[in-house]
Structures are given as structure tokens and as C-alpha cells.
Design a protein around this motif. Structure first.
Motif, PDB file in Angstrom:
ATOM      1  N   LYS A  32      -1.663   9.287  -6.960  1.00  0.00           N
ATOM      2  CA  LYS A  32      -1.325   8.071  -7.707  1.00  0.00           C
ATOM      3  C   LYS A  32      -1.854   6.874  -6.945  1.00  0.00           C
ATOM      4  CE  LYS A  32       3.068   9.659  -9.654  1.00  0.00           C
ATOM      5  NZ  LYS A  32       4.503   9.361  -9.723  1.00  0.00           N
ATOM      6  N   GLU A  33      -2.516   5.989  -7.659  1.00  0.00           N
ATOM      7  CA  GLU A  33      -2.937   4.728  -7.059  1.00  0.00           C
ATOM      8  C   GLU A  33      -1.687   3.921  -6.732  1.00  0.00           C
ATOM      9  OE1 GLU A  33      -5.957   3.694  -6.297  1.00  0.00           O
ATOM     10  OE2 GLU A  33      -7.089   5.320  -7.238  1.00  0.00           O
ATOM     11  N   GLU A  34      -1.770   3.103  -5.708  1.00  0.00           N
ATOM     12  CA  GLU A  34      -0.616   2.280  -5.310  1.00  0.00           C
ATOM     13  C   GLU A  34      -0.141   1.403  -6.469  1.00  0.00           C
ATOM     14  OE1 GLU A  34       1.221   2.461  -2.549  1.00  0.00           O
ATOM     15  OE2 GLU A  34      -0.060   4.088  -1.867  1.00  0.00           O
ATOM     16  N   THR A  35      -1.063   0.875  -7.277  1.00  0.00           N
ATOM     17  CA  THR A  35      -0.662   0.027  -8.402  1.00  0.00           C
ATOM     18  C   THR A  35       0.113   0.830  -9.433  1.00  0.00           C
ATOM     19  OG1 THR A  35      -2.811   0.381  -9.436  1.00  0.00           O
ATOM     20  CG2 THR A  35      -2.542  -1.629  -8.141  1.00  0.00           C
ATOM     21  N   ASP A  36      -0.246   2.109  -9.639  1.00  0.00           N
ATOM     22  CA  ASP A  36       0.490   2.966 -10.567  1.00  0.00           C
ATOM     23  C   ASP A  36       1.924   3.168 -10.091  1.00  0.00           C
ATOM     24  OD1 ASP A  36      -1.823   3.265 -12.057  1.00  0.00           O
ATOM     25  OD2 ASP A  36      -2.313   5.236 -11.218  1.00  0.00           O
ATOM     26  N   VAL A  37       2.093   3.360  -8.800  1.00  0.00           N
ATOM     27  CA  VAL A  37       3.417   3.564  -8.228  1.00  0.00           C
ATOM     28  C   VAL A  37       4.263   2.314  -8.403  1.00  0.00           C
ATOM     29  CG1 VAL A  37       4.692   4.014  -6.094  1.00  0.00           C
ATOM     30  CG2 VAL A  37       2.601   5.288  -6.592  1.00  0.00           C
ATOM     31  N   GLN A  38       3.689   1.149  -8.124  1.00  0.00           N
ATOM     32  CA  GLN A  38       4.419  -0.102  -8.264  1.00  0.00           C
ATOM     33  C   GLN A  38       4.821  -0.342  -9.715  1.00  0.00           C
ATOM     34  OE1 GLN A  38       1.681  -2.886  -6.539  1.00  0.00           O
ATOM     35  NE2 GLN A  38       2.404  -2.514  -4.462  1.00  0.00           N
ATOM     36  N   GLU A  39       3.908  -0.067 -10.647  1.00  0.00           N
ATOM     37  CA  GLU A  39       4.231  -0.233 -12.066  1.00  0.00           C
ATOM     38  C   GLU A  39       5.365   0.691 -12.483  1.00  0.00           C
ATOM     39  OE1 GLU A  39       0.658   0.218 -14.348  1.00  0.00           O
ATOM     40  OE2 GLU A  39      -0.314  -1.483 -13.353  1.00  0.00           O
ATOM     41  N   GLN A  40       5.349   1.916 -11.990  1.00  0.00           N
ATOM     42  CA  GLN A  40       6.413   2.866 -12.309  1.00  0.00           C
ATOM     43  C   GLN A  40       7.751   2.387 -11.749  1.00  0.00           C
ATOM     44  OE1 GLN A  40       5.702   6.851 -10.924  1.00  0.00           O
ATOM     45  NE2 GLN A  40       7.571   7.646 -11.822  1.00  0.00           N
ATOM     46  N   GLN A  41       7.742   1.861 -10.535  1.00  0.00           N
ATOM     47  CA  GLN A  41       8.971   1.361  -9.926  1.00  0.00           C
ATOM     48  C   GLN A  41       9.527   0.184 -10.723  1.00  0.00           C
ATOM     49  OE1 GLN A  41       7.541   0.605  -5.958  1.00  0.00           O
ATOM     50  NE2 GLN A  41       8.137   2.623  -5.218  1.00  0.00           N
ATOM     51  N   PHE A  42       8.663  -0.719 -11.173  1.00  0.00           N
ATOM     52  CA  PHE A  42       9.106  -1.855 -11.975  1.00  0.00           C
ATOM     53  C   PHE A  42       9.676  -1.390 -13.310  1.00  0.00           C
ATOM     54  CE2 PHE A  42       5.871  -4.550  -9.566  1.00  0.00           C
ATOM     55  CZ  PHE A  42       6.825  -5.122  -8.753  1.00  0.00           C
ATOM     56  N   ALA A  43       9.043  -0.402 -13.929  1.00  0.00           N
ATOM     57  CA  ALA A  43       9.538   0.121 -15.202  1.00  0.00           C
ATOM     58  C   ALA A  43      10.904   0.765 -15.039  1.00  0.00           C
ATOM     59  CB  ALA A  43       8.538   1.122 -15.783  1.00  0.00           C
ATOM     60  N   ILE A  48       4.103  21.535   7.451  1.00  0.00           N
ATOM     61  CA  ILE A  48       4.777  21.634   6.153  1.00  0.00           C
ATOM     62  C   ILE A  48       5.752  20.472   5.994  1.00  0.00           C
ATOM     63  CG2 ILE A  48       6.323  23.021   4.704  1.00  0.00           C
ATOM     64  CD1 ILE A  48       3.418  24.127   4.952  1.00  0.00           C
ATOM     65  N   SER A  49       6.502  20.168   7.034  1.00  0.00           N
ATOM     66  CA  SER A  49       7.446  19.058   7.002  1.00  0.00           C
ATOM     67  C   SER A  49       6.727  17.733   6.739  1.00  0.00           C
ATOM     68  CB  SER A  49       8.213  18.987   8.327  1.00  0.00           C
ATOM     69  OG  SER A  49       9.070  17.878   8.346  1.00  0.00           O
ATOM     70  N   GLN A  50       5.617  17.519   7.418  1.00  0.00           N
ATOM     71  CA  GLN A  50       4.857  16.274   7.240  1.00  0.00           C
ATOM     72  C   GLN A  50       4.289  16.168   5.826  1.00  0.00           C
ATOM     73  OE1 GLN A  50       2.072  16.666  10.479  1.00  0.00           O
ATOM     74  NE2 GLN A  50       3.266  15.288  11.781  1.00  0.00           N
ATOM     75  N   ILE A  51       3.837  17.273   5.277  1.00  0.00           N
ATOM     76  CA  ILE A  51       3.333  17.257   3.900  1.00  0.00           C
ATOM     77  C   ILE A  51       4.459  16.881   2.949  1.00  0.00           C
ATOM     78  CG2 ILE A  51       2.449  18.693   2.011  1.00  0.00           C
ATOM     79  CD1 ILE A  51       0.928  20.320   4.188  1.00  0.00           C
ATOM     80  N   GLU A  52       5.608  17.522   3.102  1.00  0.00           N
ATOM     81  CA  GLU A  52       6.735  17.261   2.205  1.00  0.00           C
ATOM     82  C   GLU A  52       7.201  15.810   2.277  1.00  0.00           C
ATOM     83  OE1 GLU A  52       8.611  21.760   2.093  1.00  0.00           O
ATOM     84  OE2 GLU A  52       9.744  20.194   3.098  1.00  0.00           O
ATOM     85  N   ARG A  53       7.164  15.226   3.458  1.00  0.00           N
ATOM     86  CA  ARG A  53       7.569  13.824   3.619  1.00  0.00           C
ATOM     87  C   ARG A  53       6.510  12.840   3.143  1.00  0.00           C
ATOM     88  NH1 ARG A  53       8.751  15.291   9.038  1.00  0.00           N
ATOM     89  NH2 ARG A  53       7.067  13.895   9.661  1.00  0.00           N
ATOM     90  N   GLY A  54       5.306  13.332   2.908  1.00  0.00           N
ATOM     91  CA  GLY A  54       4.216  12.448   2.510  1.00  0.00           C
ATOM     92  C   GLY A  54       3.533  11.781   3.685  1.00  0.00           C
ATOM     93  N   ASP A  55       3.797  12.279   4.883  1.00  0.00           N
ATOM     94  CA  ASP A  55       3.182  11.712   6.084  1.00  0.00           C
ATOM     95  C   ASP A  55       1.818  12.326   6.379  1.00  0.00           C
ATOM     96  OD1 ASP A  55       5.421  10.164   6.453  1.00  0.00           O
ATOM     97  OD2 ASP A  55       6.336  11.519   7.906  1.00  0.00           O
ATOM     98  N   TYR A  56       1.476  13.405   5.685  1.00  0.00           N
ATOM     99  CA  TYR A  56       0.225  14.110   5.942  1.00  0.00           C
ATOM    100  C   TYR A  56      -0.331  14.618   4.618  1.00  0.00           C
ATOM    101  CZ  TYR A  56      -2.907  17.791   7.695  1.00  0.00           C
ATOM    102  OH  TYR A  56      -3.991  18.594   7.946  1.00  0.00           O
ATOM    103  N   SER A  57      -1.595  14.338   4.359  1.00  0.00           N
ATOM    104  CA  SER A  57      -2.258  14.875   3.169  1.00  0.00           C
ATOM    105  C   SER A  57      -3.012  16.135   3.571  1.00  0.00           C
ATOM    106  CB  SER A  57      -3.241  13.854   2.599  1.00  0.00           C
ATOM    107  OG  SER A  57      -2.554  12.741   2.081  1.00  0.00           O
ATOM    108  N   LEU A 110      -0.740  10.266  -2.211  1.00  0.00           N
ATOM    109  CA  LEU A 110      -0.640  11.667  -2.601  1.00  0.00           C
ATOM    110  C   LEU A 110       0.837  12.067  -2.579  1.00  0.00           C
ATOM    111  CD1 LEU A 110      -2.270  14.209  -3.369  1.00  0.00           C
ATOM    112  CD2 LEU A 110      -2.163  14.859  -0.961  1.00  0.00           C
ATOM    113  N   TYR A 111       1.337  12.434  -3.737  1.00  0.00           N
ATOM    114  CA  TYR A 111       2.742  12.817  -3.865  1.00  0.00           C
ATOM    115  C   TYR A 111       2.812  14.316  -4.101  1.00  0.00           C
ATOM    116  CZ  TYR A 111       3.437   7.874  -4.122  1.00  0.00           C
ATOM    117  OH  TYR A 111       3.445   6.541  -3.818  1.00  0.00           O
ATOM    118  N   ASN A 112       3.952  14.909  -3.741  1.00  0.00           N
ATOM    119  CA  ASN A 112       4.072  16.349  -3.929  1.00  0.00           C
ATOM    120  C   ASN A 112       5.518  16.754  -4.180  1.00  0.00           C
ATOM    121  OD1 ASN A 112       5.390  17.687  -1.373  1.00  0.00           O
ATOM    122  ND2 ASN A 112       4.074  16.072  -0.581  1.00  0.00           N
TER     123      ASN A 112
END
Length: 83
Positions: free
Chosen positions: A65-76, A32-41, A3-5
Motif C-alpha cells: 500500500k502506498e503511504e497515501t492509500d494508508v492515510q486515506e483509509q485511516q481518515f475514512a 518471522i517476528s520482524q516480518i509480522e511487525r512490519g519491521d522487515y520486508s 508492505l502489510y501482512n
């Protein structure tokens, strides 16, 4: 966590600090800090409260985003940098 934000960006544009944002939606500054860092959904209810503050659909702040989507984006992105 898939979950990204962009809560920090929305909050900054409104001129709110983490404490103030927490007060508005009924959580602590730390949450709020944890949400922004992605440590808490956040719960669906909390995500909707946050979106309501900024008068935008929840999808403008939070994105799943699925983990595979994130990895594909990073590779691109890496491929673009390498030419």
C-alpha cells in the motif's frame, strides 16, 4: 513501510509458532517476528516460500500500500467512527 501482512493470522490458524515457521522457510524466529511487525520486508523468494506453506497466493498474505492509500483509509475509518 508500505508492505502489510497477515502472516501472524495464517501462522496461528496453522498452529505454528514463530520458531516453527522460521524452520519451515529457512529463517530465524526473529526474522518471522520482524516480518509480522512490519519491521522487515521479506525478499520475493521468502514471501513466495511463506505463501507456499499456506497454499495461497502471496497476495493473500502480503499487500503493498502506498503511504497515501494508508492515510486515506485511516481518515475514512475515523470519519465512520465520528459519524
Amino acid at each position: 513501510m508500505p508492505l502489510y501482512n497477515c502472516l501472524k493470522d495464517f501462522r496461528a490458524k496453522r498452529g505454528l509458532n514463530q520458531y516453527e515457521m522460521g524452520q519451515i522457510v529457512g529463517v530465524s524466529r526473529q526474522t518471522i517476528s520482524q516480518i509480522e511487525r512490519g519491521d522487515y520486508s521479506p525478499s520475493v523468494t521468502l514471501a513466495l516460500k511463506i505463501a507456499k506453506v499456506f497454499e495461497v497466493p502471496v497476495e493473500q498474505i502480503f499487500e503493498y500500500k502506498e503511504e497515501t492509500d494508508v492515510q486515506e483509509q485511516q481518515f475514512a475509518e475515523r470519519d465512520k467512527e465520528l459519524g
